[in-house]
Design an enzyme around this catalytic site. Structure first.
Site, PDB file in Angstrom:
ATOM      1  N   TYR A 142       0.840  -1.208   0.000  1.00  0.00           N
ATOM      2  CA  TYR A 142       0.000   0.000   0.000  1.00  0.00           C
ATOM      3  C   TYR A 142       0.875   1.258   0.000  1.00  0.00           C
ATOM      4  CZ  TYR A 142      -3.138   3.652   1.760  1.00  0.00           C
ATOM      5  OH  TYR A 142      -3.837   4.820   1.927  1.00  0.00           O
ATOM      6  N   ARG A 149       1.198   6.956  -6.607  1.00  0.00           N
ATOM      7  CA  ARG A 149       0.074   7.891  -6.744  1.00  0.00           C
ATOM      8  C   ARG A 149       0.546   9.320  -6.516  1.00  0.00           C
ATOM      9  NH1 ARG A 149      -5.317   7.106  -3.129  1.00  0.00           N
ATOM     10  NH2 ARG A 149      -3.744   6.880  -1.504  1.00  0.00           N
ATOM     11  N   ARG A 215     -11.508  13.257   2.852  1.00  0.00           N
ATOM     12  CA  ARG A 215     -12.439  12.373   3.567  1.00  0.00           C
ATOM     13  C   ARG A 215     -13.783  12.271   2.847  1.00  0.00           C
ATOM     14  NH1 ARG A 215      -9.154   9.156   6.366  1.00  0.00           N
ATOM     15  NH2 ARG A 215      -7.696  10.359   7.607  1.00  0.00           N
ATOM     16  N   GLU A 322     -14.075  -1.302   6.720  1.00  0.00           N
ATOM     17  CA  GLU A 322     -14.046   0.049   6.153  1.00  0.00           C
ATOM     18  C   GLU A 322     -15.365   0.289   5.422  1.00  0.00           C
ATOM     19  OE1 GLU A 322     -10.253   1.384   4.450  1.00  0.00           O
ATOM     20  OE2 GLU A 322     -11.371   2.049   2.674  1.00  0.00           O
TER      21      GLU A 322
HETATM   22  C1  3EB Z   1      -7.581   5.692   6.182  1.00  0.00           C
HETATM   23  O1  3EB Z   1      -8.451   6.430   6.658  1.00  0.00           O
HETATM   24  C2  3EB Z   1      -8.037   4.328   5.758  1.00  0.00           C
HETATM   25  O2  3EB Z   1      -5.404   5.482   0.086  1.00  0.00           O
HETATM   26  O3  3EB Z   1      -7.037   6.182  -1.165  1.00  0.00           O
HETATM   27  C3  3EB Z   1      -9.299   5.173   3.168  1.00  0.00           C
HETATM   28  C4  3EB Z   1      -9.709   5.847   2.009  1.00  0.00           C
HETATM   29  C5  3EB Z   1      -8.022   4.679   3.241  1.00  0.00           C
HETATM   30  C6  3EB Z   1      -8.826   6.017   0.940  1.00  0.00           C
HETATM   31  C7  3EB Z   1      -6.600   5.739  -0.096  1.00  0.00           C
HETATM   32  C8  3EB Z   1      -7.143   4.853   2.166  1.00  0.00           C
HETATM   33  C9  3EB Z   1      -7.537   5.517   1.023  1.00  0.00           C
HETATM   34  O4  3EB Z   1      -6.400   6.003   6.088  1.00  0.00           O
HETATM   35  C10 3EB Z   1      -7.548   3.931   4.435  1.00  0.00           C
END
Ligand code: 3EB
Length: 333
Positions: A142, A149, A215, A322
């Site tokens: 990741y 990215r 978010r 999630e």
């Molecule tokens: C977090 O809050 C959980 O890497 O695009 C959530 C939404 C999460 C998007 C991303 C990762 C991503 O960190 C993981």
């Protein structure tokens, strides 16, 4: 309805192919849809989920195109696309580097397409990759993905903080790097969660480059405002809370979703605002055995118009669940 709208659970109502921009399916048959389809190579909660799909529908003529693993459909204002790139067979010592390069390449192609189509603003991105929690050369995959990215956003001149899209990033056992995206001519409004550190400001303990996502995002189309809530987990500040406790992680994730919903309703341009009961949720669950308890807990804490559960690896080893959500509200006249 003529603006963009989401048809979830297409079991009951099959999307009309001519009016479908694109969408996601669970275990669909490859290559039969005339629209860009992101096949989620995942197990759903019920056997019938194999026919589940989520489609973004529109009235009016659509253009389409694509090549080399990229497919898109769009009109003057909107574009939905899917890009899937296989990772090359590589020596173990090179795998992380290859994932980083694939992520960079995928996002650069995506940005070039958005620019040429005249829909430069990313609204929402769905990222999936194999073995998201595995280590390559001592770095979690990741985190390699986050490097690639971030490379691409920087190289394309796109902001890497604040004005960034809503997103999710999940893992599957086996499959290509797969990225679906919804973009528009107009810029969305990004939202953050007051209970969490913005992901683009995560400390370096979570990898050499931070994730690039907001978010949530609010975007206007026709008479409606769309709310895209990013993948939301049991994180407070920047730390995972309730390790090993799936029920408590569901409760914390629900609090985070509701906090983001509250932010959306401070920023909304709709008269009615976005209601929790009207949200459609996609829920990723690390362990199949937790499906019943996750559904029960999230239904209690979050409710919603629909909730589809699927097995996926979450991008931190200690996260068990999630949730991501979509809402739509009518704009004030
Ligand atoms: C977090 O809050 C959980 O890497 O695009 C959530 C939404 C999460 C998007 C991303 C990762 C991503 O960190 C993981």
């Amino acid at each position: 309805m003529n603006g963009l709208h989401l048809m979830a659970h297409a079991l009951a109502s099959t999307p009309v192919d001519a009016n479908t921009l694109g969408g996601a399916s669970l275990a669909g048959v490859p290559g039969i849809r005339p629209w860009p389809e992101q096949r989620l190579r995942m197990v759903g909660e019920h056997p019938a989920d194999a026919t589940w799909c989520e489609a973004w529908c529109m009235d009016g003529p659509l253009q389409q195109g694509g090549d080399n693993g990229l497919r898109w459909r769009g009109n003057h204002d909107l574009l939905y696309g899917v890009i899937e790139l296989d990772e090359p067979a590589a020596r173990v010592a090179e795998r992380g580097k290859h994932l980083r390069e694939r992520a960079r390449e995928a996002y650069l192609r995506l940005f070039a397409l958005l620019r040429s189509h005249g829909t430069p603003h990313l609204w929402r991105v769905w990222n999936y990759m194999a073995g998201i929690n595995a280590q390559d050369q001592g770095l979690e995959r990741y985190r390699w993905f986050n490097l690639g990215r971030h490379d691409a956003f920087s190289a394309a001149g796109a902001p890497t903080e604040r004005q960034v899209p809503a997103a999710s990033a999940l893992g599957w056992a086996d499959g290509p790097l797969s990225i679906a995206f919804l973009a528009g001519r107009s810029a969305p409004q990004p939202l953050e969660n007051p209970r969490q550190v913005s992901a683009f400001h995560y400390p370096q303990d979570y990898g050499p480059r931070p994730p690039v996502f907001a978010r949530a995002s609010l975007a206007c189309n026709g008479a409606h405002e769309l709310l895209f809530i990013s993948g939301t987990a049991s994180i407070v500040g920047h730390e995972t809370v309730h390790r090993g406790d799936a029920v408590a992680q569901c409760e914390e994730s629900a609090r985070n979703v509701l906090a983001v919903l509250g932010e959306a309703n401070r920023a909304t341009r709709s008269g009615t605002g976005h209601r929790a009961e009207a949200l459609a949720h996609r829920v990723y669950v690390r362990h199949v055995a937790d499906f019943p308890l996750v559904r029960h807990t999230l239904s209690r804490c979050l409710g919603g118009e629909s909730m589809t559960l699927m097995q996926a690896d979450i991008c931190r080893q200690d996260l068990l669940v999630e949730v991501e959500s979509v809402g739509m509200a009518r704009l004030s006249p």
